[in-house]
Scaffold this motif. Structure first.
Motif, PDB file in Angstrom:
ATOM      1  N   GLY A  67     -10.593  76.313  -5.883  1.00 18.91           N
ATOM      2  CA  GLY A  67      -9.321  76.086  -6.556  1.00 18.91           C
ATOM      3  C   GLY A  67      -9.470  75.975  -8.052  1.00 18.91           C
ATOM      4  N   VAL A  68      -8.332  75.757  -8.715  1.00 18.24           N
ATOM      5  CA  VAL A  68      -8.281  75.699 -10.167  1.00 18.24           C
ATOM      6  C   VAL A  68      -8.106  74.249 -10.630  1.00 18.24           C
ATOM      7  CG1 VAL A  68      -5.766  76.030 -10.308  1.00 18.24           C
ATOM      8  CG2 VAL A  68      -7.227  76.741 -12.219  1.00 18.24           C
ATOM      9  N   THR A  69      -8.670  73.953 -11.783  1.00 17.28           N
ATOM     10  CA  THR A  69      -8.534  72.638 -12.415  1.00 17.28           C
ATOM     11  C   THR A  69      -8.041  72.835 -13.840  1.00 17.28           C
ATOM     12  OG1 THR A  69     -10.352  71.710 -11.105  1.00 17.28           O
ATOM     13  CG2 THR A  69      -9.739  70.532 -13.121  1.00 17.28           C
ATOM     14  N   HIS A  75      -6.141  69.231 -10.091  1.00 17.88           N
ATOM     15  CA  HIS A  75      -6.899  70.232  -9.340  1.00 17.88           C
ATOM     16  C   HIS A  75      -6.151  70.561  -8.062  1.00 17.88           C
ATOM     17  CE1 HIS A  75     -10.109  72.361  -7.319  1.00 17.88           C
ATOM     18  NE2 HIS A  75     -10.086  71.474  -6.322  1.00 17.88           N
ATOM     19  N   VAL A  76      -5.833  71.836  -7.861  1.00 15.66           N
ATOM     20  CA  VAL A  76      -5.109  72.257  -6.666  1.00 15.66           C
ATOM     21  C   VAL A  76      -5.847  73.394  -5.968  1.00 15.66           C
ATOM     22  CG1 VAL A  76      -2.884  71.564  -7.635  1.00 15.66           C
ATOM     23  CG2 VAL A  76      -3.648  73.940  -7.902  1.00 15.66           C
ATOM     24  N   HIS A  77      -5.496  73.599  -4.708  1.00 21.47           N
ATOM     25  CA  HIS A  77      -6.090  74.656  -3.892  1.00 21.47           C
ATOM     26  C   HIS A  77      -4.981  75.627  -3.515  1.00 21.47           C
ATOM     27  CE1 HIS A  77      -9.503  71.861  -2.199  1.00 21.47           C
ATOM     28  NE2 HIS A  77      -9.200  71.560  -3.449  1.00 21.47           N
ATOM     29  N   PHE A  81       3.554  69.969  -5.833  1.00 21.87           N
ATOM     30  CA  PHE A  81       2.468  70.907  -5.563  1.00 21.87           C
ATOM     31  C   PHE A  81       2.295  71.120  -4.052  1.00 21.87           C
ATOM     32  CE2 PHE A  81       0.108  69.778  -9.774  1.00 21.87           C
ATOM     33  CZ  PHE A  81       1.005  70.566 -10.476  1.00 21.87           C
ATOM     34  N   TYR A  82       2.470  70.062  -3.288  1.00 22.10           N
ATOM     35  CA  TYR A  82       2.389  70.161  -1.832  1.00 22.10           C
ATOM     36  C   TYR A  82       3.442  71.132  -1.307  1.00 22.10           C
ATOM     37  CZ  TYR A  82       2.838  68.659   3.061  1.00 22.10           C
ATOM     38  OH  TYR A  82       2.926  68.625   4.433  1.00 22.10           O
ATOM     39  N   GLN A  83       4.641  71.030  -1.853  1.00 26.36           N
ATOM     40  CA  GLN A  83       5.734  71.903  -1.411  1.00 26.36           C
ATOM     41  C   GLN A  83       5.487  73.358  -1.793  1.00 26.36           C
ATOM     42  OE1 GLN A  83       8.987  69.851  -3.288  1.00 26.36           O
ATOM     43  NE2 GLN A  83       9.246  68.407  -1.589  1.00 26.36           N
ATOM     44  N   GLN A  84       4.694  73.588  -2.843  1.00 25.51           N
ATOM     45  CA  GLN A  84       4.351  74.954  -3.235  1.00 25.51           C
ATOM     46  C   GLN A  84       3.232  75.537  -2.366  1.00 25.51           C
ATOM     47  OE1 GLN A  84       6.346  76.301  -5.634  1.00 25.51           O
ATOM     48  NE2 GLN A  84       7.291  74.269  -5.538  1.00 25.51           N
ATOM     49  N   GLY A  85       2.618  74.698  -1.545  1.00 25.16           N
ATOM     50  CA  GLY A  85       1.491  75.143  -0.735  1.00 25.16           C
ATOM     51  C   GLY A  85       0.165  75.080  -1.455  1.00 25.16           C
ATOM     52  N   TRP A  86       0.115  74.330  -2.551  1.00 24.60           N
ATOM     53  CA  TRP A  86      -1.102  74.239  -3.355  1.00 24.60           C
ATOM     54  C   TRP A  86      -1.928  72.990  -3.051  1.00 24.60           C
ATOM     55  CZ3 TRP A  86       2.035  75.123  -8.482  1.00 24.60           C
ATOM     56  CH2 TRP A  86       2.506  76.446  -8.503  1.00 24.60           C
ATOM     57  N   MET A  87      -1.354  72.047  -2.300  1.00 19.77           N
ATOM     58  CA  MET A  87      -2.068  70.818  -1.953  1.00 19.77           C
ATOM     59  C   MET A  87      -1.810  70.488  -0.484  1.00 19.77           C
ATOM     60  SD  MET A  87      -1.591  68.388  -5.351  1.00 19.77           S
ATOM     61  CE  MET A  87      -3.180  67.574  -5.237  1.00 19.77           C
ATOM     62  N   ILE A 118      -8.959  78.361 -22.880  1.00 18.11           N
ATOM     63  CA  ILE A 118      -7.801  77.648 -22.352  1.00 18.11           C
ATOM     64  C   ILE A 118      -8.308  76.476 -21.519  1.00 18.11           C
ATOM     65  CG2 ILE A 118      -6.335  79.698 -22.349  1.00 18.11           C
ATOM     66  CD1 ILE A 118      -6.754  79.865 -19.313  1.00 18.11           C
ATOM     67  N   PRO A 119      -7.514  75.399 -21.398  1.00 16.34           N
ATOM     68  CA  PRO A 119      -7.961  74.209 -20.664  1.00 16.34           C
ATOM     69  C   PRO A 119      -7.839  74.383 -19.155  1.00 16.34           C
ATOM     70  CG  PRO A 119      -5.776  73.841 -21.533  1.00 16.34           C
ATOM     71  CD  PRO A 119      -6.202  75.179 -22.038  1.00 16.34           C
ATOM     72  N   ALA A 120      -8.667  75.271 -18.611  1.00 18.45           N
ATOM     73  CA  ALA A 120      -8.632  75.533 -17.180  1.00 18.45           C
ATOM     74  C   ALA A 120      -9.978  76.081 -16.735  1.00 18.45           C
ATOM     75  CB  ALA A 120      -7.526  76.531 -16.841  1.00 18.45           C
ATOM     76  N   LEU A 121     -10.333  75.795 -15.497  1.00 19.40           N
ATOM     77  CA  LEU A 121     -11.537  76.351 -14.901  1.00 19.40           C
ATOM     78  C   LEU A 121     -11.256  76.643 -13.439  1.00 19.40           C
ATOM     79  CD1 LEU A 121     -13.193  74.118 -12.923  1.00 19.40           C
ATOM     80  CD2 LEU A 121     -13.482  73.007 -15.153  1.00 19.40           C
ATOM     81  N   LEU A 122     -12.050  77.546 -12.887  1.00 16.81           N
ATOM     82  CA  LEU A 122     -11.870  77.965 -11.504  1.00 16.81           C
ATOM     83  C   LEU A 122     -13.186  77.769 -10.757  1.00 16.81           C
ATOM     84  CD1 LEU A 122      -9.926  79.351  -9.467  1.00 16.81           C
ATOM     85  CD2 LEU A 122     -10.784  81.557 -10.312  1.00 16.81           C
ATOM     86  N   ILE A 123     -13.084  77.193  -9.564  1.00 14.45           N
ATOM     87  CA  ILE A 123     -14.248  77.041  -8.699  1.00 14.45           C
ATOM     88  C   ILE A 123     -14.109  78.052  -7.567  1.00 14.45           C
ATOM     89  CG2 ILE A 123     -15.565  75.472  -7.223  1.00 14.45           C
ATOM     90  CD1 ILE A 123     -14.404  73.143  -8.853  1.00 14.45           C
TER      91      ILE A 123
END
Length: 207
Positions: free
Chosen positions: A173-175, A97-99, A18-24, A164-169
């Motif tokens: 970011g998304v969880t 949870h990622v940003h 996830f870090y390599q994708q720029g999400w963390m 769906i098992p997801a939420l957005l803040i």
């Protein structure tokens, strides 16, 4: 001590991906996985997600107990959100949870407490085998006190479980949560794809 079966090792691999994708980037985001006794490992606060070690996790027990490798190690600031999701969804074993830039952008597409998702093929990855599915992702305000976010999640999901098992803040970011680390990783990749599509579609539409 760690073993090949230590669930933290998979979290480390996933965090690096996830870090390599720029999400963390930096220390952003948090990952957890639940154990058979109801406790769960969660990334510690302030640790780079691209360089995690097994010692960079805190174990949270159902009775409130904490296990950490050093006294100054603190659990993620968003531990309360993981706790409430595990309580609400007993089959969940993993919570990620990622940003991402796209998640923050789409959270501003609407002013309401839910974000409509386009009826893309990718939604099948969440088990939505429908033609032109009508799907939304719940959207929550980003309160400074994470306990307030967790309380709102509990209140809303108790009355209206998400499709769906997801939420957005918003602006955060998304969880996602799932029955296994592999499924949770897939969910993150799927929802981030959908967000990228939404951003690109709006950009094209504004030309």
């Amino acid at each position: 001590m760690t073993t090949l079966a230590d669930p933290r090792l998979e979290l480390i691999t996933t965090a690096r991906h996830f870090y390599q994708q720029g999400w963390m980037v930096g220390t952003a985001g948090n990952l957890s996985t639940r154990l058979s006794d109801g406790s769960f490992w969660i990334t510690a606060s302030g640790r780079s997600k691209g360089e995690l070690l097994p010692s960079d996790f805190v174990r949270i027990y159902p009775n409130g107990g904490i296990e950490q490798s050093s006294a100054d190690l603190k659990p993620s600031a968003e531990t309360a959100i993981h706790q409430i999701l595990y309580r609400l969804f007993p089959t969940a074993q993993t919570c990620y949870h990622v940003h991402s830039i796209e998640a923050n952008l789409v959270s501003r597409f609407v002013s309401s407490d839910s974000l409509p998702l386009p009826p893309l093929e990718m939604l099948k990855g969440f088990g939505l085998y429908e033609e032109n599915p009508n799907c939304i992702i719940p959207l929550f305000a980003n309160h400074l006190q994470v306990s307030s976010i967790a309380s709102e999640i509990k209140e809303r999901f108790t009355l209206h479980p998400p499709k769906i098992p997801a939420l957005l803040i918003r602006d955060h970011g998304v969880t996602v949560w799932a029955s296994s680390p592999t499924t949770a990783r897939n969910y993150i990749e799927l929802v981030e794809y959908i967000f990228r599509y939404m951003v690109a579609a709006r950009s094209i539409g504004s030309e």
